[in-house]
Design an enzyme around this catalytic site. Sequence first.
Site, mmCIF file in Angstrom:
data_model
loop_
_atom_site.group_PDB
_atom_site.id
_atom_site.type_symbol
_atom_site.label_atom_id
_atom_site.label_comp_id
_atom_site.label_asym_id
_atom_site.label_seq_id
_atom_site.Cartn_x
_atom_site.Cartn_y
_atom_site.Cartn_z
ATOM 1 N N LYS A 50 0.813 -1.189 0.000
ATOM 2 C CA LYS A 50 0.000 0.000 0.000
ATOM 3 C C LYS A 50 0.859 1.256 0.000
ATOM 4 O O LYS A 50 0.393 2.345 -0.362
ATOM 5 C CB LYS A 50 -0.876 0.050 1.267
ATOM 6 C CG LYS A 50 -1.830 -1.094 1.404
ATOM 7 C CD LYS A 50 -2.565 -0.956 2.755
ATOM 8 C CE LYS A 50 -3.308 -2.211 3.106
ATOM 9 N NZ LYS A 50 -3.741 -2.228 4.505
ATOM 10 N N GLU A 109 7.792 2.520 -6.278
ATOM 11 C CA GLU A 109 7.922 2.113 -4.873
ATOM 12 C C GLU A 109 8.118 3.359 -4.009
ATOM 13 O O GLU A 109 8.718 4.342 -4.447
ATOM 14 C CB GLU A 109 9.113 1.143 -4.789
ATOM 15 C CG GLU A 109 9.415 0.515 -3.459
ATOM 16 C CD GLU A 109 8.278 -0.219 -2.777
ATOM 17 O OE1 GLU A 109 7.251 0.426 -2.519
ATOM 18 O OE2 GLU A 109 8.428 -1.399 -2.449
ATOM 19 N N ASP A 113 14.315 0.085 1.858
ATOM 20 C CA ASP A 113 14.933 0.113 3.190
ATOM 21 C C ASP A 113 15.956 -1.015 3.263
ATOM 22 O O ASP A 113 17.127 -0.819 2.936
ATOM 23 C CB ASP A 113 13.821 -0.020 4.236
ATOM 24 C CG ASP A 113 14.303 0.180 5.660
ATOM 25 O OD1 ASP A 113 15.506 -0.020 5.920
ATOM 26 O OD2 ASP A 113 13.492 0.538 6.534
ATOM 27 N N LYS A 141 17.024 4.218 1.947
ATOM 28 C CA LYS A 141 17.841 4.288 3.164
ATOM 29 C C LYS A 141 19.192 3.621 2.928
ATOM 30 O O LYS A 141 19.316 2.782 2.036
ATOM 31 C CB LYS A 141 17.111 3.570 4.303
ATOM 32 C CG LYS A 141 15.883 4.305 4.785
ATOM 33 C CD LYS A 141 15.473 3.778 6.143
ATOM 34 C CE LYS A 141 14.017 4.016 6.400
ATOM 35 N NZ LYS A 141 13.560 3.321 7.602
ATOM 36 N N PHE A 162 12.887 4.977 11.176
ATOM 37 C CA PHE A 162 11.571 4.574 10.702
ATOM 38 C C PHE A 162 10.742 5.829 10.472
ATOM 39 O O PHE A 162 10.550 6.644 11.369
ATOM 40 C CB PHE A 162 10.896 3.657 11.720
ATOM 41 C CG PHE A 162 9.664 2.994 11.162
ATOM 42 C CD1 PHE A 162 9.774 1.902 10.315
ATOM 43 C CD2 PHE A 162 8.400 3.474 11.476
ATOM 44 C CE1 PHE A 162 8.643 1.287 9.787
ATOM 45 C CE2 PHE A 162 7.265 2.869 10.946
ATOM 46 C CZ PHE A 162 7.386 1.781 10.102
ATOM 47 N N ARG A 175 -0.601 7.145 6.891
ATOM 48 C CA ARG A 175 -0.344 7.121 5.449
ATOM 49 C C ARG A 175 -0.794 8.431 4.791
ATOM 50 O O ARG A 175 -0.278 8.818 3.747
ATOM 51 C CB ARG A 175 -1.088 5.954 4.784
ATOM 52 C CG ARG A 175 -0.601 4.573 5.191
ATOM 53 C CD ARG A 175 -1.184 3.529 4.255
ATOM 54 N NE ARG A 175 -1.138 2.170 4.792
ATOM 55 C CZ ARG A 175 -0.111 1.338 4.658
ATOM 56 N NH1 ARG A 175 0.979 1.712 4.042
ATOM 57 N NH2 ARG A 175 -0.166 0.119 5.150
HETATM 58 O O1 LIG Z 1 13.196 -2.500 1.539
HETATM 59 P P1 LIG Z 1 12.304 -3.148 2.538
HETATM 60 O O2 LIG Z 1 12.999 -3.310 3.881
HETATM 61 O O3 LIG Z 1 11.736 -4.452 2.060
HETATM 62 O O4 LIG Z 1 11.095 -2.156 2.855
HETATM 63 C C1 LIG Z 1 10.348 -1.476 1.879
HETATM 64 C C2 LIG Z 1 8.906 -1.895 1.849
HETATM 65 O O5 LIG Z 1 8.316 -1.776 3.153
HETATM 66 C C3 LIG Z 1 7.090 -1.090 3.051
HETATM 67 O O6 LIG Z 1 6.033 -1.969 2.783
HETATM 68 P P2 LIG Z 1 5.270 -2.818 3.927
HETATM 69 O O7 LIG Z 1 5.807 -4.212 3.948
HETATM 70 O O8 LIG Z 1 5.290 -2.061 5.206
HETATM 71 O O9 LIG Z 1 3.779 -2.873 3.347
HETATM 72 P P3 LIG Z 1 2.797 -1.621 3.119
HETATM 73 O O10 LIG Z 1 3.340 -0.890 1.913
HETATM 74 O O11 LIG Z 1 1.464 -2.218 2.870
HETATM 75 O O12 LIG Z 1 2.836 -0.762 4.359
HETATM 76 C C4 LIG Z 1 7.312 -0.138 1.909
HETATM 77 O O13 LIG Z 1 6.099 0.313 1.363
HETATM 78 C C5 LIG Z 1 8.140 -0.947 0.946
HETATM 79 O O14 LIG Z 1 7.347 -1.682 0.048
HETATM 80 N N1 LIG Z 2 6.405 3.153 7.424
HETATM 81 C C1 LIG Z 2 7.574 2.655 7.048
HETATM 82 N N2 LIG Z 2 7.622 1.523 6.366
HETATM 83 C C2 LIG Z 2 8.861 1.085 6.008
HETATM 84 N N3 LIG Z 2 9.204 -0.018 5.318
HETATM 85 C C3 LIG Z 2 10.533 -0.009 5.214
HETATM 86 N N4 LIG Z 2 11.070 1.061 5.821
HETATM 87 C C4 LIG Z 2 10.032 1.758 6.317
HETATM 88 C C5 LIG Z 2 9.943 2.983 7.053
HETATM 89 O O1 LIG Z 2 10.923 3.667 7.386
HETATM 90 N N5 LIG Z 2 8.689 3.368 7.378
HETATM 91 MG MG LIG Z 3 3.964 -0.851 6.033
#
Ligand SMILES: O=P(O)(O)OC[C@H]1O[C@H](OP(=O)(O)OP(=O)(O)O)[C@H](O)[C@@H]1O
Ligand SMILES: Nc1nc2[nH]cnc2c(=O)[nH]1
Ligand SMILES: [Mg+2]
Length: 191
Positions: A50, A109, A113, A141, A162, A175
């Site tokens: 999302k 995206e 992270d 990051k 975060f 969000r």
């Molecule tokens: O590089 P990474 O450490 O994998 O993190 C990045 C992912 O984390 C978050 O998604 P999340 O899994 O929180 O789902 P969401 O988008 O539904 O909140 C963000 O939207 C990226 O897609």
């Molecule tokens: N909300 C949020 N989701 C993440 N997913 C990976 N890194 C982050 C962050 O810094 N914040």
């Molecule tokens: Mg998330």
Amino acid sequence: MSDGSWYDADIDHVIISEAQIREKTAELAKQVSVDYASVEDGLLLVCVLKGAVMFMADFARALGRHGPSTEMEFMAVSSYGQGTTSSGVVRILKDLDRDIAGRHVVVVEDIVDSGLTLSWLLKYLESRSAASVEVVALFRKPDAVKVSVPVKYVGFDIPTEFVVGYGLDFGERYRELPYVGVLKPEVYARA
Ligand SMILES: O=P(O)(O)OC[C@H]1O[C@H](OP(=O)(O)OP(=O)(O)O)[C@H](O)[C@@H]1O
Ligand SMILES: Nc1nc2[nH]cnc2c(=O)[nH]1
Ligand SMILES: [Mg+2]
């Protein structure tokens, strides 16, 4: 943070402002439009739900001012669940609706992270025989550079903290913030 919205009270400090996001989104769209100017069947934008929902909406509109034409697909994957660290397991919650074979794909995206989500997703999209796959990520990051995820278009490099806002959540909240910021410690204590 002077508009007095309800969420401002939960934010410790703003990392990237609404105006900075707007400006950078226009810049990224311009670059992508130049690089894909000669693509005949248009671009296929794949939004990673999302988190990327806000960026997708703004980026696609910015790209629309320049071309090429785009189609939009949405995938939902999740690895963070309710917390602030990656579970290490990427789950597909919603798959692509269509075949992407032979298409030029740009993954939209919000943040890279650990890089886990993207490295998994890129393998998945390549296995579906796209003609090309590149990534536009609004935030990155430092940890992301430790894994080899090729992100061609990056908006901002941000510190290892975060963050929430502009699509990014903590426990599904925040969000809707128009900027990206860091929550006050007491918000985590409350959760
Ligand atoms: O590089 P990474 O450490 O994998 O993190 C990045 C992912 O984390 C978050 O998604 P999340 O899994 O929180 O789902 P969401 O988008 O539904 O909140 C963000 O939207 C990226 O897609
Ligand atoms: N909300 C949020 N989701 C993440 N997913 C990976 N890194 C982050 C962050 O810094 N914040
Ligand atoms: Mg998330």
